[in-house]
Design an enzyme around this catalytic site. Sequence first.
Site, PDB file in Angstrom:
ATOM      1  N   ASP A 112     -15.966  64.924 101.639  1.00 45.12           N
ATOM      2  CA  ASP A 112     -16.037  63.965 100.749  1.00 45.12           C
ATOM      3  C   ASP A 112     -15.783  64.552  99.229  1.00 45.12           C
ATOM      4  O   ASP A 112     -16.099  65.898  99.005  1.00 45.12           O
ATOM      5  CB  ASP A 112     -17.332  63.388 100.832  1.00 45.12           C
ATOM      6  CG  ASP A 112     -17.816  62.131  99.889  1.00 45.12           C
ATOM      7  OD1 ASP A 112     -16.837  61.605  99.451  1.00 45.12           O
ATOM      8  OD2 ASP A 112     -18.816  62.305  99.237  1.00 45.12           O
ATOM      9  N   LEU A 113     -15.476  63.884  98.473  1.00 49.26           N
ATOM     10  CA  LEU A 113     -15.470  64.419  96.812  1.00 49.26           C
ATOM     11  C   LEU A 113     -16.630  64.235  96.072  1.00 49.26           C
ATOM     12  O   LEU A 113     -17.271  65.096  95.611  1.00 49.26           O
ATOM     13  CB  LEU A 113     -14.221  63.697  96.260  1.00 49.26           C
ATOM     14  CG  LEU A 113     -14.014  63.988  94.843  1.00 49.26           C
ATOM     15  CD1 LEU A 113     -13.428  65.494  94.720  1.00 49.26           C
ATOM     16  CD2 LEU A 113     -12.771  63.151  94.188  1.00 49.26           C
ATOM     17  N   ASP A 114     -16.899  62.795  95.730  1.00 53.02           N
ATOM     18  CA  ASP A 114     -18.057  62.698  94.716  1.00 53.02           C
ATOM     19  C   ASP A 114     -19.246  63.176  95.308  1.00 53.02           C
ATOM     20  O   ASP A 114     -19.755  62.682  96.420  1.00 53.02           O
ATOM     21  CB  ASP A 114     -18.095  61.088  94.527  1.00 53.02           C
ATOM     22  CG  ASP A 114     -16.894  60.547  93.537  1.00 53.02           C
ATOM     23  OD1 ASP A 114     -16.314  61.261  92.906  1.00 53.02           O
ATOM     24  OD2 ASP A 114     -16.216  59.528  94.240  1.00 53.02           O
ATOM     25  N   THR A 119     -19.831  63.397  90.195  1.00 55.79           N
ATOM     26  CA  THR A 119     -19.210  62.250  89.490  1.00 55.79           C
ATOM     27  C   THR A 119     -20.011  61.028  89.454  1.00 55.79           C
ATOM     28  O   THR A 119     -19.849  60.241  88.656  1.00 55.79           O
ATOM     29  CB  THR A 119     -17.871  62.094  90.195  1.00 55.79           C
ATOM     30  OG1 THR A 119     -18.002  61.888  91.446  1.00 55.79           O
ATOM     31  CG2 THR A 119     -16.933  62.853  89.531  1.00 55.79           C
ATOM     32  N   LYS A 154     -23.506  55.166  95.910  1.00 58.75           N
ATOM     33  CA  LYS A 154     -22.876  56.431  96.623  1.00 58.75           C
ATOM     34  C   LYS A 154     -22.221  56.228  97.727  1.00 58.75           C
ATOM     35  O   LYS A 154     -22.795  55.482  98.859  1.00 58.75           O
ATOM     36  CB  LYS A 154     -23.859  57.379  96.614  1.00 58.75           C
ATOM     37  CG  LYS A 154     -24.396  57.936  95.370  1.00 58.75           C
ATOM     38  CD  LYS A 154     -25.289  59.286  95.695  1.00 58.75           C
ATOM     39  CE  LYS A 154     -25.819  59.763  94.272  1.00 58.75           C
ATOM     40  NZ  LYS A 154     -26.726  60.991  94.418  1.00 58.75           N
ATOM     41  N   SER A 193     -12.157  60.524 101.087  1.00 57.91           N
ATOM     42  CA  SER A 193     -13.160  60.092  99.953  1.00 57.91           C
ATOM     43  C   SER A 193     -13.058  58.816  99.767  1.00 57.91           C
ATOM     44  O   SER A 193     -11.383  58.230  99.704  1.00 57.91           O
ATOM     45  CB  SER A 193     -12.828  60.748  98.562  1.00 57.91           C
ATOM     46  OG  SER A 193     -13.172  60.028  97.429  1.00 57.91           O
ATOM     47  N   ALA A 194     -13.850  57.823  99.255  1.00 55.92           N
ATOM     48  CA  ALA A 194     -13.500  56.538  99.207  1.00 55.92           C
ATOM     49  C   ALA A 194     -12.884  56.060  97.568  1.00 55.92           C
ATOM     50  O   ALA A 194     -12.501  55.050  97.504  1.00 55.92           O
ATOM     51  CB  ALA A 194     -14.804  55.593  99.162  1.00 55.92           C
ATOM     52  N   LYS A 234     -16.530  53.562 104.435  1.00 58.11           N
ATOM     53  CA  LYS A 234     -17.651  53.938 105.058  1.00 58.11           C
ATOM     54  C   LYS A 234     -18.963  53.383 105.289  1.00 58.11           C
ATOM     55  O   LYS A 234     -18.964  52.482 104.230  1.00 58.11           O
ATOM     56  CB  LYS A 234     -18.009  55.569 104.621  1.00 58.11           C
ATOM     57  CG  LYS A 234     -16.915  56.505 104.294  1.00 58.11           C
ATOM     58  CD  LYS A 234     -17.319  57.617 103.428  1.00 58.11           C
ATOM     59  CE  LYS A 234     -16.346  58.615 103.197  1.00 58.11           C
ATOM     60  NZ  LYS A 234     -16.384  59.407 101.736  1.00 58.11           N
ATOM     61  N   GLU A 256     -20.578  65.646 103.539  1.00 60.01           N
ATOM     62  CA  GLU A 256     -20.919  64.233 103.071  1.00 60.01           C
ATOM     63  C   GLU A 256     -22.139  64.250 102.284  1.00 60.01           C
ATOM     64  O   GLU A 256     -23.032  64.934 102.840  1.00 60.01           O
ATOM     65  CB  GLU A 256     -21.009  63.035 104.108  1.00 60.01           C
ATOM     66  CG  GLU A 256     -19.785  62.283 104.390  1.00 60.01           C
ATOM     67  CD  GLU A 256     -19.555  61.428 103.191  1.00 60.01           C
ATOM     68  OE1 GLU A 256     -20.668  61.233 102.004  1.00 60.01           O
ATOM     69  OE2 GLU A 256     -18.431  61.057 102.917  1.00 60.01           O
ATOM     70  N   ASP A 257     -22.441  63.575 101.223  1.00 57.27           N
ATOM     71  CA  ASP A 257     -23.593  63.351 100.655  1.00 57.27           C
ATOM     72  C   ASP A 257     -24.254  62.132 100.610  1.00 57.27           C
ATOM     73  O   ASP A 257     -25.348  61.753 100.452  1.00 57.27           O
ATOM     74  CB  ASP A 257     -23.459  63.813  99.045  1.00 57.27           C
ATOM     75  CG  ASP A 257     -22.830  62.753  98.244  1.00 57.27           C
ATOM     76  OD1 ASP A 257     -21.803  62.308  98.805  1.00 57.27           O
ATOM     77  OD2 ASP A 257     -23.184  62.264  97.476  1.00 57.27           O
TER      78      ASP A 257
HETATM   79  C1  BG6 Z   1     -17.082  57.066  96.153  1.00 58.05           C
HETATM   80  C2  BG6 Z   1     -18.232  57.055  95.392  1.00 58.05           C
HETATM   81  O1  BG6 Z   1     -16.838  58.398  96.642  1.00 58.05           O
HETATM   82  O2  BG6 Z   1     -16.135  56.491  95.422  1.00 58.05           O
HETATM   83  C3  BG6 Z   1     -18.640  55.819  94.979  1.00 58.05           C
HETATM   84  O3  BG6 Z   1     -19.440  57.835  95.886  1.00 58.05           O
HETATM   85  C4  BG6 Z   1     -17.517  54.925  94.208  1.00 58.05           C
HETATM   86  O4  BG6 Z   1     -19.894  55.718  94.007  1.00 58.05           O
HETATM   87  C5  BG6 Z   1     -16.397  55.132  95.048  1.00 58.05           C
HETATM   88  O5  BG6 Z   1     -17.934  53.765  94.050  1.00 58.05           O
HETATM   89  C6  BG6 Z   1     -15.023  54.530  94.826  1.00 58.05           C
HETATM   90  O6  BG6 Z   1     -14.620  55.030  93.448  1.00 58.05           O
HETATM   91  P1  BG6 Z   1     -13.387  54.951  92.632  1.00 58.05           P
HETATM   92  O7  BG6 Z   1     -13.315  56.132  91.855  1.00 58.05           O
HETATM   93  O8  BG6 Z   1     -12.331  54.397  93.339  1.00 58.05           O
HETATM   94  O9  BG6 Z   1     -13.869  53.755  91.640  1.00 58.05           O
HETATM   95 MG    MG Z   2     -19.897  61.369  97.914  1.00 61.38          MG
END
Ligand code: BG6
Ligand code: MG
Length: 216
Positions: free
Chosen positions: A8-10, A16, A44, A113-114, A144, A168-169
């Site tokens: 996962d990224l964030d 972030t 998150k 990542s989402a 997810k 993952e966090d």
């Molecule tokens: C996830 C974050 O990785 O991405 C969420 O944990 C965030 O908080 C989601 O809403 C979507 O991100 P983005 O950058 O497409 O707005």
């Molecule tokens: Mg995350």
Amino acid sequence: MIKGCIFDLDGVIVDTAKYHYLAWKKLADELGFEFTKSDNERLKGVSRMRSLDILLKIGNKQFDKETKLKFAENKNKEYLNYIMKMTPDEILPGVIEFLEELQNKKIKIALGSASKNAMTILTQLKLTKYFDTVIDGTQVSKTKPNPEVFIKGAQSLNLKPEECLVFEDAEAGIEAAISGNFKSVGIGSIDNLGKANYIMQGFDGITFEKIVKLIN
Ligand code: BG6
Ligand code: MG
């Protein structure tokens, strides 16, 4: 045998969440309601539009679809202002060393990542060279806890889910890993990540070799 890692990224590679918080808080301020850091925990791992729905529910506000799309667009512009100022020293401790160990051991590396901003963030942090494949919010239709993002990551690496380890966090991310038949490592607290195969605070001082021993 683990042959690939899906990150996962964030909250795993970079923190972030604080920028998502500031950008959503600006909208909450404009709409006249309080949005706390503890409220932010609920966003998150959640997609942008779903995050907006949660935020508006906290403020007890309702808007039509068009207005919501405008809010999300403005939030993203604000978020990107923070992202474009990030530097590689914001990469979380131990992450680069861990990615280098994986490369040395010929373990394949994917991002799952989402976020629709994932490529922008990886580029800004000079991290693209580590990833064999990147699956982000622009390529998935189910977020997810649906495992789609990790399944696509494994397919793109030519590996089976049971050959991949997910990092993952978010609770929704660990649930996604489990329902997709992946082994998982939770980054954070046992309170919400207790279902992961292993939980740690971050990558500092940890090696892939050590994790593999602990999860088997
Ligand atoms: C996830 C974050 O990785 O991405 C969420 O944990 C965030 O908080 C989601 O809403 C979507 O991100 P983005 O950058 O497409 O707005
Ligand atoms: Mg995350």
